[in-house]
Design a protein around this motif. Structure first.
Motif, PDB file in Angstrom:
ATOM      1  N   ARG A   1       1.309  -1.375   0.049  1.00 45.18           N
ATOM      2  CA  ARG A   1       0.481  -0.043  -0.205  1.00 45.18           C
ATOM      3  C   ARG A   1       1.283   1.333  -0.284  1.00 45.18           C
ATOM      4  NH1 ARG A   1      -4.960   1.960  -1.252  1.00 45.18           N
ATOM      5  NH2 ARG A   1      -5.123   4.085   0.077  1.00 45.18           N
ATOM      6  N   PHE A   2       1.960   0.845   0.575  1.00 46.94           N
ATOM      7  CA  PHE A   2       2.488   2.477   1.057  1.00 46.94           C
ATOM      8  C   PHE A   2       3.611   2.956  -0.908  1.00 46.94           C
ATOM      9  CE2 PHE A   2       6.964   4.734   1.193  1.00 46.94           C
ATOM     10  CZ  PHE A   2       6.628   4.696   2.432  1.00 46.94           C
ATOM     11  N   ASN A   3       3.590   1.590  -1.436  1.00 48.77           N
ATOM     12  CA  ASN A   3       4.333   1.793  -2.397  1.00 48.77           C
ATOM     13  C   ASN A   3       3.609   2.044  -4.241  1.00 48.77           C
ATOM     14  OD1 ASN A   3       6.913   0.726  -1.161  1.00 48.77           O
ATOM     15  ND2 ASN A   3       6.956  -1.808  -2.520  1.00 48.77           N
ATOM     16  N   TRP A   4       2.241   1.636  -3.932  1.00 51.15           N
ATOM     17  CA  TRP A   4       0.953   2.034  -4.416  1.00 51.15           C
ATOM     18  C   TRP A   4       1.256   3.393  -4.153  1.00 51.15           C
ATOM     19  CZ3 TRP A   4      -3.588   4.494  -3.670  1.00 51.15           C
ATOM     20  CH2 TRP A   4      -4.673   3.845  -5.847  1.00 51.15           C
ATOM     21  N   VAL A   5       0.593   4.075  -2.969  1.00 52.11           N
ATOM     22  CA  VAL A   5       0.142   5.413  -3.048  1.00 52.11           C
ATOM     23  C   VAL A   5       1.588   6.477  -3.423  1.00 52.11           C
ATOM     24  CG1 VAL A   5      -0.131   7.671  -1.537  1.00 52.11           C
ATOM     25  CG2 VAL A   5      -0.966   5.025  -0.956  1.00 52.11           C
ATOM     26  N   THR A   6       2.386   5.545  -3.338  1.00 53.61           N
ATOM     27  CA  THR A   6       3.805   6.598  -3.477  1.00 53.61           C
ATOM     28  C   THR A   6       3.761   6.587  -4.747  1.00 53.61           C
ATOM     29  OG1 THR A   6       5.475   5.825  -1.393  1.00 53.61           O
ATOM     30  CG2 THR A   6       6.218   6.793  -3.599  1.00 53.61           C
ATOM     31  N   GLU A   7       3.593   5.465  -5.583  1.00 53.92           N
ATOM     32  CA  GLU A   7       3.778   5.403  -6.724  1.00 53.92           C
ATOM     33  C   GLU A   7       2.349   6.200  -7.739  1.00 53.92           C
ATOM     34  OE1 GLU A   7       4.349   5.122 -10.718  1.00 53.92           O
ATOM     35  OE2 GLU A   7       5.982   4.565  -9.283  1.00 53.92           O
ATOM     36  N   TRP A   8       1.423   6.274  -6.919  1.00 54.93           N
ATOM     37  CA  TRP A   8       0.329   7.234  -7.442  1.00 54.93           C
ATOM     38  C   TRP A   8       0.773   8.916  -7.552  1.00 54.93           C
ATOM     39  CZ3 TRP A   8      -2.838  10.168  -4.715  1.00 54.93           C
ATOM     40  CH2 TRP A   8      -4.028  10.682  -5.020  1.00 54.93           C
ATOM     41  N   VAL A   9       1.290   8.913  -6.394  1.00 58.33           N
ATOM     42  CA  VAL A   9       0.945  11.019  -6.344  1.00 58.33           C
ATOM     43  C   VAL A   9       2.204  10.767  -7.262  1.00 58.33           C
ATOM     44  CG1 VAL A   9       2.411  12.543  -4.344  1.00 58.33           C
ATOM     45  CG2 VAL A   9       0.637  10.901  -3.705  1.00 58.33           C
ATOM     46  N   ARG A  10       3.600  10.258  -7.460  1.00 59.13           N
ATOM     47  CA  ARG A  10       4.226  10.264  -8.686  1.00 59.13           C
ATOM     48  C   ARG A  10       3.977  10.677  -9.669  1.00 59.13           C
ATOM     49  NH1 ARG A  10       8.960   6.895  -7.665  1.00 59.13           N
ATOM     50  NH2 ARG A  10       7.473   5.369  -7.484  1.00 59.13           N
ATOM     51  N   SER A  11       2.665   8.813 -10.032  1.00 58.76           N
ATOM     52  CA  SER A  11       2.452   9.417 -11.797  1.00 58.76           C
ATOM     53  C   SER A  11       1.557  10.485 -11.832  1.00 58.76           C
ATOM     54  CB  SER A  11       1.410   8.392 -11.757  1.00 58.76           C
ATOM     55  OG  SER A  11       0.392   7.906 -11.024  1.00 58.76           O
ATOM     56  N   GLU A  12       0.853  11.116 -10.967  1.00 64.73           N
ATOM     57  CA  GLU A  12      -0.035  12.301 -11.092  1.00 64.73           C
ATOM     58  C   GLU A  12       1.011  13.318 -10.931  1.00 64.73           C
ATOM     59  OE1 GLU A  12      -3.567  12.791 -10.969  1.00 64.73           O
ATOM     60  OE2 GLU A  12      -3.512  10.025 -11.156  1.00 64.73           O
ATOM     61  N   ILE A  13       1.912  13.369 -10.237  1.00 63.36           N
ATOM     62  CA  ILE A  13       2.507  15.116 -10.865  1.00 63.36           C
ATOM     63  C   ILE A  13       3.593  13.926 -12.666  1.00 63.36           C
ATOM     64  CG2 ILE A  13       4.860  15.849 -10.488  1.00 63.36           C
ATOM     65  CD1 ILE A  13       4.699  15.070  -7.160  1.00 63.36           C
ATOM     66  N   LEU A  14       3.588  13.932 -12.523  1.00 66.92           N
ATOM     67  CA  LEU A  14       4.591  13.667 -14.069  1.00 66.92           C
ATOM     68  C   LEU A  14       3.488  13.463 -14.904  1.00 66.92           C
ATOM     69  CD1 LEU A  14       7.202  10.869 -12.897  1.00 66.92           C
ATOM     70  CD2 LEU A  14       7.196  13.093 -13.550  1.00 66.92           C
ATOM     71  N   ALA A  15       2.780  13.161 -14.903  1.00 68.31           N
ATOM     72  CA  ALA A  15       1.883  13.122 -15.963  1.00 68.31           C
ATOM     73  C   ALA A  15       0.871  14.660 -16.463  1.00 68.31           C
ATOM     74  CB  ALA A  15      -0.437  12.513 -15.158  1.00 68.31           C
ATOM     75  N   ALA A  16       0.688  15.275 -15.880  1.00 71.07           N
ATOM     76  CA  ALA A  16       0.804  17.155 -15.743  1.00 71.07           C
ATOM     77  C   ALA A  16       1.824  17.291 -17.135  1.00 71.07           C
ATOM     78  CB  ALA A  16       1.091  17.766 -14.541  1.00 71.07           C
ATOM     79  N   THR A  17       0.889  17.654 -17.912  1.00 73.72           N
ATOM     80  CA  THR A  17       1.473  18.012 -19.186  1.00 73.72           C
ATOM     81  C   THR A  17       2.325  19.841 -19.215  1.00 73.72           C
ATOM     82  OG1 THR A  17      -0.477  18.757 -20.435  1.00 73.72           O
ATOM     83  CG2 THR A  17       0.865  16.518 -20.991  1.00 73.72           C
ATOM     84  N   ARG A  18       1.685  20.163 -18.249  1.00 74.54           N
ATOM     85  CA  ARG A  18       1.529  21.603 -18.433  1.00 74.54           C
ATOM     86  C   ARG A  18       2.893  22.090 -17.254  1.00 74.54           C
ATOM     87  NH1 ARG A  18      -3.370  25.306 -19.544  1.00 74.54           N
ATOM     88  NH2 ARG A  18      -2.262  25.737 -17.181  1.00 74.54           N
ATOM     89  N   ILE A  19       3.189  23.163 -17.509  1.00 77.13           N
ATOM     90  CA  ILE A  19       4.858  23.858 -16.209  1.00 77.13           C
ATOM     91  C   ILE A  19       3.250  24.090 -14.576  1.00 77.13           C
ATOM     92  CG2 ILE A  19       5.424  25.143 -16.574  1.00 77.13           C
ATOM     93  CD1 ILE A  19       8.041  24.310 -15.593  1.00 77.13           C
ATOM     94  N   GLU A  20       1.992  24.328 -14.992  1.00 75.47           N
ATOM     95  CA  GLU A  20       1.460  25.406 -14.462  1.00 75.47           C
ATOM     96  C   GLU A  20       0.417  24.006 -13.947  1.00 75.47           C
ATOM     97  OE1 GLU A  20       1.769  26.312 -18.170  1.00 75.47           O
ATOM     98  OE2 GLU A  20       2.263  27.949 -17.607  1.00 75.47           O
ATOM     99  N   ASP A  21       0.210  23.319 -14.797  1.00 84.46           N
ATOM    100  CA  ASP A  21      -0.900  21.501 -13.639  1.00 84.46           C
ATOM    101  C   ASP A  21       0.416  21.460 -12.863  1.00 84.46           C
ATOM    102  OD1 ASP A  21      -2.623  22.584 -15.196  1.00 84.46           O
ATOM    103  OD2 ASP A  21      -2.264  21.313 -16.652  1.00 84.46           O
ATOM    104  N   ARG A  22       1.404  20.882 -13.411  1.00 83.27           N
ATOM    105  CA  ARG A  22       2.577  20.538 -12.677  1.00 83.27           C
ATOM    106  C   ARG A  22       2.834  21.260 -11.157  1.00 83.27           C
ATOM    107  NH1 ARG A  22       6.616  19.151 -15.573  1.00 83.27           N
ATOM    108  NH2 ARG A  22       5.439  17.705 -16.928  1.00 83.27           N
TER     109      ARG A  22
END
Length: 74
Positions: free
Chosen positions: A7-28
């Motif tokens: 669960r710890f690893n899943w949440v960490t990966e989810w947070v990381r992927s949400e940040i990296l999924a943002a295409t515009r710098i303002e969204d990131r």
């Protein structure tokens, strides 16, 4: 114990992927700032596992290399 680690690893990966999924710098920038706010809320609730999950994602190599993003985060 294995489920807690998974669960710890899943949440960490989810947070990381949400940040990296943002295409515009303002969204990131907004996404990083929101997750910092989430970590603060976890801290205030004494949910230190949640704090570590978010901080682990924010300190991961792909996220920490986003120099333009971090320059603009308050």
């Amino acid at each position: 114990l294995q489920r807690c680690v998974a669960r710890f690893n899943w949440v960490t990966e989810w947070v990381r992927s949400e940040i990296l999924a943002a295409t515009r710098i303002e969204d990131r920038i907004d996404t990083v700032a929101r997750f910092i706010d989430v970590a603060q809320q976890f801290y205030e609730l004494n949910n230190f596992s949640g704090v570590l999950q978010v901080m682990s994602a924010l300190q991961s190599t792909p996220v920490s290399r986003l120099k333009a993003t971090w320059r603009n985060v308050d």
